[in-house]
Design a protein around this motif. Structure first.
Motif, mmCIF file in Angstrom:
data_model
loop_
_atom_site.group_PDB
_atom_site.id
_atom_site.type_symbol
_atom_site.label_atom_id
_atom_site.label_comp_id
_atom_site.label_asym_id
_atom_site.label_seq_id
_atom_site.Cartn_x
_atom_site.Cartn_y
_atom_site.Cartn_z
ATOM 1 N N SER A 179 0.825 -1.216 0.000
ATOM 2 C CA SER A 179 0.000 0.000 0.000
ATOM 3 C C SER A 179 0.853 1.256 0.000
ATOM 4 O O SER A 179 0.323 2.363 0.043
ATOM 5 N N GLY A 180 2.180 1.084 0.018
ATOM 6 C CA GLY A 180 3.061 2.243 -0.133
ATOM 7 C C GLY A 180 3.325 3.007 1.165
ATOM 8 O O GLY A 180 3.894 4.090 1.133
ATOM 9 N N HIS A 181 2.916 2.450 2.311
ATOM 10 C CA HIS A 181 3.177 3.137 3.576
ATOM 11 C C HIS A 181 4.647 3.078 3.963
ATOM 12 O O HIS A 181 5.152 3.939 4.658
ATOM 13 N N VAL A 182 5.308 2.020 3.555
ATOM 14 C CA VAL A 182 6.693 1.827 3.955
ATOM 15 C C VAL A 182 7.338 0.913 2.912
ATOM 16 O O VAL A 182 6.638 0.161 2.228
ATOM 17 N N THR A 183 8.660 1.021 2.795
ATOM 18 C CA THR A 183 9.352 0.106 1.875
ATOM 19 C C THR A 183 10.070 -0.957 2.691
ATOM 20 O O THR A 183 10.314 -0.780 3.888
ATOM 21 N N ASP A 184 10.419 -2.044 2.024
ATOM 22 C CA ASP A 184 11.194 -3.104 2.680
ATOM 23 C C ASP A 184 12.482 -2.543 3.280
ATOM 24 O O ASP A 184 12.890 -2.903 4.374
ATOM 25 N N GLU A 185 13.117 -1.637 2.510
ATOM 26 C CA GLU A 185 14.402 -1.090 2.949
ATOM 27 C C GLU A 185 14.227 -0.285 4.239
ATOM 28 O O GLU A 185 15.036 -0.370 5.156
ATOM 29 N N GLU A 186 13.116 0.498 4.288
ATOM 30 C CA GLU A 186 12.884 1.296 5.501
ATOM 31 C C GLU A 186 12.662 0.397 6.714
ATOM 32 O O GLU A 186 13.197 0.636 7.797
ATOM 33 N N LEU A 187 11.858 -0.657 6.512
ATOM 34 C CA LEU A 187 11.611 -1.590 7.609
ATOM 35 C C LEU A 187 12.913 -2.227 8.081
ATOM 36 O O LEU A 187 13.195 -2.298 9.276
ATOM 37 N N ASP A 188 13.719 -2.674 7.121
ATOM 38 C CA ASP A 188 14.990 -3.306 7.474
ATOM 39 C C ASP A 188 15.884 -2.349 8.240
ATOM 40 O O ASP A 188 16.532 -2.735 9.217
ATOM 41 N N SER A 189 15.908 -1.100 7.785
ATOM 42 C CA SER A 189 16.824 -0.162 8.432
ATOM 43 C C SER A 189 16.371 0.143 9.860
ATOM 44 O O SER A 189 17.183 0.276 10.768
ATOM 45 N N ILE A 190 15.043 0.196 10.080
ATOM 46 C CA ILE A 190 14.549 0.426 11.447
ATOM 47 C C ILE A 190 14.899 -0.773 12.337
ATOM 48 O O ILE A 190 15.417 -0.621 13.447
#
Lengths: 122, 196
Positions: free
Chosen positions: B24-35
């Motif tokens: 749905s475009g709320h977050v990317t895989d990369e952003e989740l991984d980095s968090i």
């Protein structure tokens, strides 16, 4: 929106209580998310510390665009006042709107014969 | 029983949720991984043990740690700012008169940065519901007998603060280095379900 809800805002609300104050938690039973545990509702405790101001979890859970920001207190409760028995102490971190001063609760205590803990603990 | 977060059905649900959020475009895989990397990188009970050993060795640090843990942590190269926002940390010291133990009755709040991922029993309904009611009995089941004259405080992390226990320094450890002292400290000691 002029304020960010993501950071604690020390000036958001003036603390109503100070360490050492006796406070009573509200005897509420909301049908939505709250961080006032059921076991500590309508109970009297003592403020240990003011931990800063934080967005009210109840508002955040409802996705309020501008959640209320309130002081959060560490409050200590005697086990006897929570469970009617026990010698230990339990502390909770509670938002200001969960609490009321015991001066008004003092009247409520005499007018509230249904409090099972007060009845059972002696 | 619904009290554990560790089961496969939960992991599967988390994965589905992640996929939906990414779709749905709320977050990317990369952003989740980095968090996740930022939060979990270096998160270990060794951090808590190092804080305790330094507090045992340096009375001034101990005092600053108990007064304002967030300000004291940088002295040992640590902080509570690894997550989305800095978390308030309160360190509570065991004394001959008082024993402290931690819980989160509403969910499973825990100082992950200093203690690593929490043990499954910490998230169990049995621990969360019983330790606030009969801590002495629960601690005895962990093998920790708290003398009757020693008071117990149970810290229920119900809001934004996280807690860590500062255990008492064991007797006969005067000769040990800080590194050796840190090796004595266990995760359970930092939660309060063990003496050290």
């Amino acid at each position: 929106m002029s304020e960010s809800a993501e950071q604690p805002q020390p000036s958001a609300a003036a603390p109503h209580f100070a360490p050492g104050d006796r406070v009573r938690t509200r005897a509420v039973d909301p049908d939505r998310h709250t961080r006032l545990p059921a076991y500590a509702r309508g109970r009297t405790g003592r403020v240990l510390a003011v931990t800063g101001c934080w967005p009210l979890a109840d508002d955040v859970a409802q996705r309020c665009a501008e959640p209320r920001v309130e002081p959060v207190y560490t409050v200590a409760f005697a086990a006897r006042d929570l469970w009617g028995e026990g010698a230990h102490e339990v502390t909770l971190d509670l938002w200001q709107s969960y609490l009321e001063p015991t001066s008004s609760a003092g009247r409520a205590e005499t007018a509230d014969p249904s409090d099972p803990v007060e009845e059972a603990s002696t | 029983m619904s009290g554990t977060h560790a089961g496969n059905p939960v992991a599967a649900r988390v994965r589905r949720l992640e996929e939906r959020l990414v779709e749905s475009g709320h977050v990317t895989d990369e952003e989740l991984d980095s968090i996740l990397t930022r939060v979990l990188d270096g998160a270990s009970p060794l951090n808590g043990a190092r804080i305790v050993a330094h507090a045992w060795s340096d009375a001034g640090f101990r005092e600053r740690l108990l007064a304002d843990a967030n300000r004291a942590l940088p002295e040992v190269g640590l902080s509570m700012a690894g997550g989305l926002q800095e978390q308030r940390l309160k360190v509570v010291a065991n004394t001959p008169e008082r024993h402290n133990v931690l819980v989160c009755t509403l969910c499973s709040c825990y100082p992950v940065a200093l203690l690593g991922p929490s043990p499954s029993w910490y998230k169990s309904e049995a621990y969360r519901s019983r330790v606030v009611r009969e801590p002495r009995a629960v601690l005895a089941e962990f093998g920790l007998d708290v003398p009757a004259e020693r008071e117990i405080t149970v810290w229920d992390s119900s809001a934004e603060s996280r807690y860590m226990v500062l255990p008492r320094r064991p007797e006969g450890t005067e000769e040990l280095s800080e590194e050796q002292l840190a090796e004595l400290v266990t995760r359970e000691g930092l939660i309060g379900t063990a003496a050290v």
